[in-house]
Enzyme design. Structure first.
Site, PDB file in Angstrom:
ATOM      1  CG  HIS A 108      -0.147   0.269   2.505  1.00  0.00           C
ATOM      2  ND1 HIS A 108       0.549  -0.724   3.145  1.00  0.00           N
ATOM      3  CD2 HIS A 108       0.048   1.400   3.217  1.00  0.00           C
ATOM      4  CE1 HIS A 108       1.140  -0.215   4.223  1.00  0.00           C
ATOM      5  NE2 HIS A 108       0.850   1.068   4.288  1.00  0.00           N
ATOM      6  CE  LYS A 128      15.344   4.473 -15.925  1.00  0.00           C
ATOM      7  NZ  LYS A 128      15.593   5.705 -15.861  1.00  0.00           N
ATOM      8  NE  ARG A 175       7.229   3.095 -15.175  1.00  0.00           N
ATOM      9  CZ  ARG A 175       8.027   4.084 -15.500  1.00  0.00           C
ATOM     10  NH1 ARG A 175       9.266   3.847 -15.896  1.00  0.00           N
ATOM     11  NH2 ARG A 175       7.603   5.330 -15.452  1.00  0.00           N
ATOM     12  CB  ALA A 178      21.682  -4.355  -3.128  1.00  0.00           C
TER      13      ALA A 178
END
Length: 148
Positions: A23, A92, A78, A72
């Site tokens: 959350h 990324k 995403r 790490a």
């Protein structure tokens, strides 16, 4: 895990001191400040064969893998594609898992203790004193006494 009910773990998942947030607590402040009733939650779906590194943060609404590594200190906001290694803030793609495995295999071919490691029971067993001594010799070039 702040919300274990919202987290699904596949097989062979390794978590290393990371945080999984189901959350976003900022809505509590916004709700009180603006007399709203908002909610901001999401699932975290970690597929098979995933490693999540130390102090990585996984945010709500994210799926990871299968066959993925999260470096790490990464912040994963995403989805992490299958067969990938991700890192950074925001995380990324750094390389494919296949490329990472090949690089580690190449590095391992130069290690003097690799023949001992080829036996599967050595990989799964606690580090032997002989293996530790071989690694210390390689790292420091001489017998090294551990001081911490």
């Amino acid at each position: 895990m702040t919300d274990p009910a919202y987290v699904r773990l596949g097989n062979n998942v390794h978590l290393s001191g990371c945080t999984l947030f189901g959350h976003d607590g900022s809505v509590n402040m916004v709700n009180q400040a603006f007399d709203l009733n908002l909610d901001h939650v999401g699932k975290i779906d970690i597929h098979d064969n995933v490693f999540i590194g130390h102090q990585a943060i996984i945010l709500p609404g994210v799926s990871i893998g299968p066959n993925a590594i999260v470096a790490a200190n990464s912040v994963v906001a995403r989805d992490v594609p299958a067969n990938s290694v991700v890192g950074g803030a925001p995380a990324k793609v750094i390389c494919s898992l296949d490329d990472w495995i090949e690089r580690i295999k190449q590095e391992n071919s130069q290690l003097p203790w690799i023949d001992e490691m080829r036996l599967r029971e050595h990989v799964l067993a606690p580090e032997s004193s002989a293996l530790r001594a071989a690694r210390v010799q390689f790292f420091y070039g001489e017998e090294h006494h551990h001081v911490v």
